[in-house]
Design an enzyme around this catalytic site. Sequence first.
Site, PDB file in Angstrom:
ATOM      1  N   GLU A  14       0.832  -1.205   0.000  1.00 32.51           N
ATOM      2  CA  GLU A  14       0.000   0.000   0.000  1.00 32.51           C
ATOM      3  C   GLU A  14       0.867   1.256   0.000  1.00 32.51           C
ATOM      4  OE1 GLU A  14      -3.362  -2.233   2.792  1.00 32.51           O
ATOM      5  OE2 GLU A  14      -1.967  -0.782   3.641  1.00 32.51           O
ATOM      6  N   GLY A  78     -11.706  -5.592   3.810  1.00 30.40           N
ATOM      7  CA  GLY A  78     -12.692  -6.613   3.499  1.00 30.40           C
ATOM      8  C   GLY A  78     -14.050  -5.998   3.257  1.00 30.40           C
ATOM      9  N   ILE A 147     -10.900 -11.103   8.682  1.00 28.76           N
ATOM     10  CA  ILE A 147     -12.208 -11.735   8.601  1.00 28.76           C
ATOM     11  C   ILE A 147     -12.310 -12.551   7.313  1.00 28.76           C
ATOM     12  CG2 ILE A 147     -14.698 -11.381   8.600  1.00 28.76           C
ATOM     13  CD1 ILE A 147     -13.298 -10.611  11.221  1.00 28.76           C
ATOM     14  N   ASP A 191     -11.331  -8.038  -0.842  1.00 29.45           N
ATOM     15  CA  ASP A 191     -11.916  -9.365  -0.687  1.00 29.45           C
ATOM     16  C   ASP A 191     -13.295  -9.212  -0.076  1.00 29.45           C
ATOM     17  OD1 ASP A 191     -11.741  -9.927   2.442  1.00 29.45           O
ATOM     18  OD2 ASP A 191      -9.853  -8.992   1.849  1.00 29.45           O
TER      19      ASP A 191
END
Length: 223
Positions: A14, A78, A147, A191
């Site tokens: 990043e 996420g 998660i 994701d």
Amino acid sequence: MKKPIGIVIAMESELRPYLTAKTTEIVIGGKTFFKTVIGKRDAVIVFSGIGKVNAAYACTLLCHEFSPEFIVTTGLSGGLGRSNVLDLVVATATCQHDSDTTALGDPIGLVSTVNKIYFPSDEKLTDLFCRLTGGKKGVFACGDQFIANKEKARKIIDDFDAIACDMESGAIGQVAYLADVPYVAVRIISDGAGEGASMSFSELTEKASVLLYDAVKKAIEAL
């Protein structure tokens, strides 16, 4: 002279798009800071590392050492099944889904001592970044967990009405609140936070990081 913009980034992938030949580097308190220019604005980026403690410590150093005009926390996130992969999202507020003193009668997510569940981001910054990046607004839920389970993702949605989850933004929101520094959280969905999330995350990390950098750069250049 204007204060610099502070940026908190957790992962090397990043961070990489922000680094140029003119970027200077300094280490303070074990964390690496990068001084750069984005558009016409001075910026200081701190490479926090992953997780709430890393993020809170790095953000505290950033506020103490550089007195930023405002803070941008940015990275991959996420989607909790509420956004598509590579969608941009901008937080209206952040929270900490793993803060749990419900056994004492507290609501889930309450952060002790500050007695808050949600840490609102700066409304003007949120609107600006949302408009210029095309991002979707909503709550980001933060916790020291990656998660990758639909049941956990559903519980986070049910408890906090969150549109995204990550491992830093809620801690940065808390530090910004305590330091009285405006902040905005801008992330890209890497994701779905369900089964298979780890594979999706690994495959998309580089592409997502570049797309997110381009969006954040565009917003800062418009300031």
